[in-house]
Design a protein around this motif. Structure first.
Motif, short mmCIF file in Angstrom:
data_model
loop_
_atom_site.label_atom_id
_atom_site.label_comp_id
_atom_site.label_asym_id
_atom_site.label_seq_id
_atom_site.Cartn_x
_atom_site.Cartn_y
_atom_site.Cartn_z
N HIS A 52 -0.49 36.37 -9.24
CA HIS A 52 -0.26 35.57 -8.03
C HIS A 52 0.48 34.28 -8.39
CE1 HIS A 52 -1.34 32.52 -4.98
NE2 HIS A 52 -1.22 33.52 -4.12
N ARG A 57 2.69 39.06 -4.67
CA ARG A 57 1.84 39.04 -3.48
C ARG A 57 1.29 40.42 -3.15
NH1 ARG A 57 1.95 34.77 -4.93
NH2 ARG A 57 2.46 32.81 -3.89
N ASP A 76 -9.78 33.32 -2.14
CA ASP A 76 -9.07 32.05 -1.98
C ASP A 76 -7.56 32.21 -2.07
OD1 ASP A 76 -9.79 32.57 -4.86
OD2 ASP A 76 -8.43 30.86 -5.15
N LEU A 77 -7.07 33.37 -2.52
CA LEU A 77 -5.63 33.58 -2.60
C LEU A 77 -5.04 34.05 -1.27
CD1 LEU A 77 -5.29 35.15 -6.17
CD2 LEU A 77 -5.18 32.75 -5.46
N ILE A 78 -5.90 34.16 -0.26
CA ILE A 78 -5.42 34.49 1.09
C ILE A 78 -5.74 33.30 1.98
CG2 ILE A 78 -5.53 36.09 3.03
CD1 ILE A 78 -6.44 38.25 1.08
N PRO A 79 -4.73 32.50 2.33
CA PRO A 79 -4.99 31.32 3.15
C PRO A 79 -5.48 31.72 4.54
CG PRO A 79 -2.62 31.58 2.79
CD PRO A 79 -3.30 32.66 2.01
N GLY A 85 -0.10 35.12 1.63
CA GLY A 85 -1.29 35.41 0.84
C GLY A 85 -1.15 36.72 0.08
#
Ligand code: PLP
Length: 239
Positions: A52, A57, A76-79, A85
């Motif tokens: 990431h 992605r 947390d890597l998907i806002p 994300g």
């Protein structure tokens, strides 16, 4: 250690992107029309986080238990707005009793290969409040062991996916049979994908090609390449 792992992944990614660009050029296609899905099965969530950080992605997984744990760890890597994300692709054999769970975190399923998966995937997608993009996996050798719907079942399966609320039929997927010539396998896939698109014009994508045969897939119209070991190295155990 993680600095050097980052470098390994960066080099693997660069090498695969260069292969994809060269294959696109040789086939007279735009590289922008090709989506690289990095298949991270059997590798730790820390690798996905490094990928990431390197701009990846789209990531692929093949087992629900492993994928759901990684998706939770990397939430947390998907806002909250979902923009830019991480997107989880489920590419492996799908058991009916796992389908609802997969729909809870996956954005794309590549391996929908029988009608009994349609209702639980749709239910899971609706419960998660989103639309799940689905490739119908077709068999290129009619060997049930490898997964994929035989050509004779393709139309009925595609119609069922298209009719299910919460699912969006996006195209056809296949894995080249072991030992087969990838060019003839992917030519066959292209024929089936063309037939699918005639019946469902929105289903215009083709998921094909792995580390060993991505060039052949690009020659035969693939839009999504599922590449694992060429980016991450050899898997510690079969995925
Ligand atoms: C593991 C896997 C891949 C990636 O395979 P590599 O040979 O490591 O690139 C692609 N597609 C599916 C369905 C897989 O299970």
């Amino acid at each position: 250690m993680s600095a050097s792992r980052r470098q390994q992944l960066e080099e693997g990614l660069a090498a695969v992107r260069a292969r994809i660009d060269a294959a696109a050029q040789a086939a007279g296609r735009e590289p922008a029309g090709l989506t690289l899905v990095v298949v991270t099965k059997t590798f730790p969530a820390s690798d996905v986080r490094l990928l990431h950080g390197l701009g990846v992605r789209e990531v692929g997984e093949s087992r629900d238990q492993e994928a759901s744990a990684k998706a939770a760890e990397l939430a947390d890597l998907i806002p909250p707005d979902g923009l830019d994300g991480l997107r989880w692709h489920f590419v492996g054999r799908l058991q009916s009793n796992k389908a609802r769970s997969v729909a809870g975190y996956a954005h794309v399923v590549h391996s929908l290969d029988r009608p009994s998966l349609v209702a639980p995937l749709g239910r899971g997608a609706r419960e998660a409040g989103r639309e799940l993009a689905c490739f119908v996996q077709v068999s290129l050798d009619d060997d049930p062991g490898r997964g994929g719907v035989p050509g004779t079942g393709l139309d009925a399966l595609a119609d069922a996916v298209a009719a299910e609320e919460g699912l969006r039929l996006v195209g056809a997927m296949a894995v080249a049979p072991q030992g087969a010539d990838p060019d003839s396998a992917f030519a066959r896939l292209r024929g089936l994908a063309d037939r699918l698109r005639e019946r469902h014009p929105g289903a215009d994508r083709v998921s094909a090609g792995m580390s060993g045969d991505l060039e052949a897939a690009v020659r035969h119209g693939a839009t999504h390449l599922r590449v694992g070991s060429a980016v991450l190295g050899n898997r510690p155990h079969p995925g």
